[in-house]
Write a protein that holds these residues in place. Structure first.
Motif, mmCIF file in Angstrom:
data_model
loop_
_atom_site.group_PDB
_atom_site.id
_atom_site.type_symbol
_atom_site.label_atom_id
_atom_site.label_comp_id
_atom_site.label_asym_id
_atom_site.label_seq_id
_atom_site.Cartn_x
_atom_site.Cartn_y
_atom_site.Cartn_z
ATOM 1 N N MET A 174 0.836 -1.297 -0.054
ATOM 2 C CA MET A 174 -0.055 -0.101 0.065
ATOM 3 C C MET A 174 0.778 1.192 -0.047
ATOM 4 O O MET A 174 0.561 2.242 -0.810
ATOM 5 C CB MET A 174 -1.002 0.199 1.096
ATOM 6 N N GLY A 175 1.907 1.288 0.836
ATOM 7 C CA GLY A 175 2.723 2.418 1.029
ATOM 8 C C GLY A 175 3.287 2.557 -0.557
ATOM 9 O O GLY A 175 3.205 3.964 -0.856
ATOM 10 N N ALA A 176 4.005 1.515 -1.175
ATOM 11 C CA ALA A 176 4.759 1.683 -2.299
ATOM 12 C C ALA A 176 3.738 2.358 -3.554
ATOM 13 O O ALA A 176 4.214 2.779 -4.489
ATOM 14 C CB ALA A 176 5.106 0.374 -2.864
ATOM 15 N N ALA A 177 2.380 2.058 -3.208
ATOM 16 C CA ALA A 177 1.290 2.463 -4.033
ATOM 17 C C ALA A 177 0.967 3.771 -3.881
ATOM 18 O O ALA A 177 -0.051 4.631 -4.884
ATOM 19 C CB ALA A 177 0.163 1.485 -4.413
ATOM 20 N N GLY A 178 1.327 4.426 -2.663
ATOM 21 C CA GLY A 178 0.752 5.812 -2.412
ATOM 22 C C GLY A 178 -0.576 5.829 -1.648
ATOM 23 O O GLY A 178 -1.298 6.827 -1.779
ATOM 24 N N VAL A 179 -1.054 4.580 -1.360
ATOM 25 C CA VAL A 179 -2.379 4.623 -0.684
ATOM 26 C C VAL A 179 -2.195 4.467 0.730
ATOM 27 O O VAL A 179 -1.538 3.574 1.488
ATOM 28 C CB VAL A 179 -3.271 3.222 -1.091
ATOM 29 N N ASN A 180 -2.702 5.580 1.639
ATOM 30 C CA ASN A 180 -2.311 5.787 2.887
ATOM 31 C C ASN A 180 -3.423 4.830 3.681
ATOM 32 O O ASN A 180 -4.784 4.795 3.299
ATOM 33 C CB ASN A 180 -2.712 7.182 3.185
ATOM 34 N N ILE A 181 -2.966 4.282 4.721
ATOM 35 C CA ILE A 181 -3.702 3.704 5.553
ATOM 36 C C ILE A 181 -4.203 4.274 6.799
ATOM 37 O O ILE A 181 -3.167 4.496 7.617
ATOM 38 C CB ILE A 181 -3.080 1.959 6.050
ATOM 39 N N SER A 182 -5.283 4.760 7.134
ATOM 40 C CA SER A 182 -5.885 5.487 8.166
ATOM 41 C C SER A 182 -6.328 4.594 9.375
ATOM 42 O O SER A 182 -6.348 5.251 10.513
ATOM 43 C CB SER A 182 -6.788 6.427 7.905
ATOM 44 N N GLY A 183 -6.437 3.360 9.267
ATOM 45 C CA GLY A 183 -6.715 2.503 10.380
ATOM 46 C C GLY A 183 -6.689 1.081 9.910
ATOM 47 O O GLY A 183 -6.758 0.664 8.757
ATOM 48 N N MET A 184 -6.664 0.455 10.976
ATOM 49 C CA MET A 184 -6.372 -1.143 10.717
ATOM 50 C C MET A 184 -6.799 -2.023 11.905
ATOM 51 O O MET A 184 -6.736 -1.691 13.059
ATOM 52 C CB MET A 184 -4.704 -1.482 10.486
ATOM 53 N N GLN A 185 -7.390 -3.001 11.644
ATOM 54 C CA GLN A 185 -8.039 -3.930 12.857
ATOM 55 C C GLN A 185 -7.913 -5.524 12.234
ATOM 56 O O GLN A 185 -8.161 -5.708 11.002
ATOM 57 C CB GLN A 185 -9.384 -3.567 13.143
ATOM 58 N N VAL A 186 -7.579 -6.326 13.296
ATOM 59 C CA VAL A 186 -7.581 -7.565 12.605
ATOM 60 C C VAL A 186 -8.414 -8.475 13.807
ATOM 61 O O VAL A 186 -8.383 -8.243 15.080
ATOM 62 C CB VAL A 186 -5.967 -8.164 12.890
ATOM 63 N N SER A 187 -9.352 -9.275 13.298
ATOM 64 C CA SER A 187 -10.232 -10.212 13.881
ATOM 65 C C SER A 187 -10.013 -11.408 13.583
ATOM 66 O O SER A 187 -9.749 -11.940 12.636
ATOM 67 C CB SER A 187 -11.667 -9.654 13.436
ATOM 68 N N THR A 188 -9.951 -12.666 14.761
ATOM 69 C CA THR A 188 -9.978 -13.753 14.608
ATOM 70 C C THR A 188 -11.076 -14.402 13.912
ATOM 71 O O THR A 188 -12.478 -13.794 14.091
ATOM 72 C CB THR A 188 -9.891 -14.871 15.796
ATOM 73 N N THR A 189 -11.214 -15.437 13.192
ATOM 74 C CA THR A 189 -12.606 -15.954 12.467
ATOM 75 C C THR A 189 -12.688 -17.374 13.046
ATOM 76 O O THR A 189 -11.885 -17.889 13.985
ATOM 77 C CB THR A 189 -12.219 -16.008 10.935
ATOM 78 N N SER A 190 -13.643 -18.107 12.535
ATOM 79 C CA SER A 190 -13.962 -19.260 13.097
ATOM 80 C C SER A 190 -13.323 -20.249 12.489
ATOM 81 O O SER A 190 -13.134 -21.590 13.022
ATOM 82 C CB SER A 190 -15.503 -19.768 12.727
ATOM 83 N N LYS A 191 -12.290 -19.979 11.276
ATOM 84 C CA LYS A 191 -11.589 -20.987 11.034
ATOM 85 C C LYS A 191 -10.054 -20.621 11.320
ATOM 86 O O LYS A 191 -9.572 -19.737 11.902
ATOM 87 C CB LYS A 191 -11.186 -20.794 9.452
ATOM 88 N N GLU A 192 -9.455 -21.900 11.905
ATOM 89 C CA GLU A 192 -8.197 -21.910 12.451
ATOM 90 C C GLU A 192 -7.158 -21.382 11.734
ATOM 91 O O GLU A 192 -6.995 -21.766 10.678
ATOM 92 C CB GLU A 192 -7.814 -23.303 12.994
ATOM 93 N N ASP A 193 -6.474 -20.515 12.329
ATOM 94 C CA ASP A 193 -5.222 -19.847 11.870
ATOM 95 C C ASP A 193 -5.631 -18.740 10.664
ATOM 96 O O ASP A 193 -4.812 -18.344 9.806
ATOM 97 C CB ASP A 193 -4.234 -20.922 11.151
ATOM 98 N N VAL A 194 -6.933 -18.539 10.553
ATOM 99 C CA VAL A 194 -7.366 -17.340 9.547
ATOM 100 C C VAL A 194 -7.927 -16.201 10.268
ATOM 101 O O VAL A 194 -8.760 -16.453 11.380
ATOM 102 C CB VAL A 194 -8.436 -18.077 8.793
ATOM 103 N N ASN A 195 -7.160 -15.099 9.939
ATOM 104 C CA ASN A 195 -7.585 -13.833 10.554
ATOM 105 C C ASN A 195 -8.377 -12.718 9.565
ATOM 106 O O ASN A 195 -8.095 -13.279 8.318
ATOM 107 C CB ASN A 195 -6.683 -13.205 11.440
ATOM 108 N N LEU A 196 -9.232 -11.955 10.014
ATOM 109 C CA LEU A 196 -9.775 -11.040 9.093
ATOM 110 C C LEU A 196 -8.961 -9.751 9.239
ATOM 111 O O LEU A 196 -9.030 -9.188 10.328
ATOM 112 C CB LEU A 196 -11.147 -11.006 9.251
ATOM 113 N N MET A 197 -8.282 -9.118 8.300
ATOM 114 C CA MET A 197 -7.660 -7.897 8.367
ATOM 115 C C MET A 197 -8.532 -6.694 7.706
ATOM 116 O O MET A 197 -8.969 -7.062 6.504
ATOM 117 C CB MET A 197 -6.372 -7.849 7.709
#
Length: 526
Positions: free
Chosen positions: A472-495
């Protein structure tokens, strides 16, 4: 934005609008000129003189709202406006008192022969015996249509010690009984009443509802009042019934076609008293209806909901105060749900939990539809045309209400089914007046639905989030917020990334090509 005031209204209405919009006043505007200039305008105010036909609406390429400074909208092609997504509003309460009082005045004047007695006395005649009247006390008044005006007339009739029987297909019987009004069928009112007043809108079902056959089922010597809409009573039949003595008298303020010609059937008939559509003609009413409509137009053009739209479900002021804060949340939930599924949407289920389940939520559901449809259509989608557009696309819409809650006082959950039974569920709530997404499918989150969101289910291992951030940084797209949530699937998160701008297609492709990224969905909020 430009507002056309095609019929004269109170200056107070102009004052409400002129600070925000350009107002053009053209009283008694010819139909040809209206058709010619209407493409320039975003809003139109009319009274009863201007006719807003389907042809006018087709030509109104920028029109967003039509305001009728009064109650009746029979001079506006409402179905044509609805099809175009144009809001039609009126002022259902602005002239209620004026019309109520005029109805009572007409009934009293007819009962006591006041108009003809005045006319002949002015000519020097003294006819006390000839103009002996009847009293209202102990007479039965039949009220056909128990809306605001009909109920107001009933209330005043009770003060005259009349017995009141009311008919209305949608009457609230408990309220009528609390008022002291007997509820009856149309046939009951016709057969039992000494005076009958009509307060129904003019529709296909009410046009000509008081005709010759009906009049001859009434008591002989009945007296009729029509201060509602011309055409409800058949004018030729009324004239004949009065001349025949079946109807003792009539007081009429409205006519099938206005102004009436000199040879109109109700003119020159003894015991028929007429006025030139004066029901709303008081200083107070003219100000009231104009102000109501001006405030509605101002709200609509500023993107706020209006309470008096006739081509959408009516909502009381108290209910609107409860549901209005949820409109933006609902629209954004719809937009998000649309972005997270592929293919045509087959079904929409909106679930309301908490105290909000106690009120009418139809407009919130419509806001969800706005969000869904605005994401895929170039046409303007609003509270007026969204339900019709959904129906055209065979989207089945349902509401579920449940007062039980888990984590929040009130939640709105949007579930859409699309394509080959692909389903996504997204839940939101309000923190104060701030909208938040709190669940996506079975993932608990806490995200503000603003700007752009990028959702990436991914393998839960070190370096994945940092790698996406670097892209994202290389493409010039600014990230103003980020969150990660666990899912029902093992070892799979939602960014979930909140971005200041849309992700270019090539960058999105680069992200999805990562082995650890299982999918990437962009949500663009309008």
């Amino acid at each position: 934005m430009k507002v056309l005031i095609a019929d004269g209204v109170s200056q107070m209405a102009v004052d409400i609008l002129k600070d925000d919009f350009e107002c053009v006043i053209k009283d008694k505007l010819p139909a040809e000129e209206l058709l010619q200039i209407i493409p320039e305008f975003d809003a139109l105010i009319v009274r009863s003189a201007s006719k807003v036909t389907a042809e006018v609406i087709d030509a109104a390429t920028n029109l967003k709202i039509i305001g009728r400074a009064g109650v009746g909208v029979d001079n506006i092609d409402v179905p044509a406006a609805t099809a175009r997504g144009i809001i039609v509003i009126n002022s259902p309460g602005g002239n209620t008192n004026a019309a109520t009082e005029h109805t009572c005045a007409m009934m009293l004047a007819m009962a006591r022969n006041i108009p003809i007695a005045n006319e002949t006395l002015q000519k020097g005649e003294w006819n006390r015996k000839q103009y002996t009247g009847v009293e209202l006390k102990d007479k039965t008044l039949g009220v056909i249509g128990m809306g605001r005006i009909g109920s107001g007339v009933a209330k005043r009739a009770l003060a005259f010690e009349m017995k009141v029987i009311g008919y209305d297909p949608y009457i609230n019987e408990e309220r009528a009984k609390d008022m002291g009004v007997e509820v009856g069928t149309f046939e009951d009112v016709i057969a039992k009443s000494d005076f009958i007043t009509v307060h129904m809108p003019l529709t296909d079902s009410t046009r000509g509802m008081i005709n010759k056959d009906v009049m001859y089922k009434m008591k002989k010597g009945v007296r009729l009042i029509n201060c509602a809409r011309g055409g409800i009573i058949v004018e030729e039949d009324l004239r004949d019934a009065v001349l025949d003595g079946q109807v003792a008298g009539a007081a009429v303020d409205v006519f099938t076609s206005e102004p009436i010609p000199a040879d109109h059937p109700l003119l020159g008939v003894k015991n028929i008293f007429v006025t030139p559509h004066l029901g709303a003609s008081t200083v107070e009413a003219q100000v009231g209806v104009a102000v109501d409509v001006a405030q509605g137009i101002k709200a609509a053009l500023n993107g706020d909901p209006v309470m008096t739209a006739v081509n959408m479900a009516p909502v009381s002021k108290s209910v609107m105060q409860v549901i209005a804060p949820y409109f933006d949340l609902a629209e954004r939930l719809g937009c998000a749900a649309r972005a997270l599924v592929e293919g045509g949407i087959k079904k929409l289920d909106v679930t309301y939990n908490g105290e909000i389940a106690d009120v009418s939520t139809r407009m919130i559901t419509t806001a969800v539809l706005k969000g869904i449809l605005s994401a895929e259509l170039d046409d303007v989608v609003n509270f007026v045309n969204a339900p019709g557009l959904a129906k055209q696309r065979n989207i089945k819409v349902s509401e579920v209400k449940n007062k039980n809650t888990e984590r929040f006082a009130n939640t709105v959950t949007v579930t859409v089914t699309a394509g080959k039974n692909q389903t996504v569920s997204i839940q939101g709530t309000l923190f104060g007046d701030k909208a938040r997404i709190v669940q996506i499918n079975d993932n608990r989150v806490d995200v503000a639905p603003r700007r752009c969101l990028l959702l990436c289910p991914h393998n839960n291992r070190p370096g994945v989030i940092g790698q996406v951030g670097s892209i994202m940084g290389a493409a010039g797209v600014n990230i103003s917020g980020m969150q990660v949530s666990t899912t029902s699937k093992e070892d799979v998160n939602l960014m979930i990334l909140t971005l200041d701008s849309e992700v270019p297609a090539d960058v999105l492709k680069l992200i999805t090509s990562m082995e650890e990224i299982y999918d990437a969905k962009m949500i663009m909020f309008k």
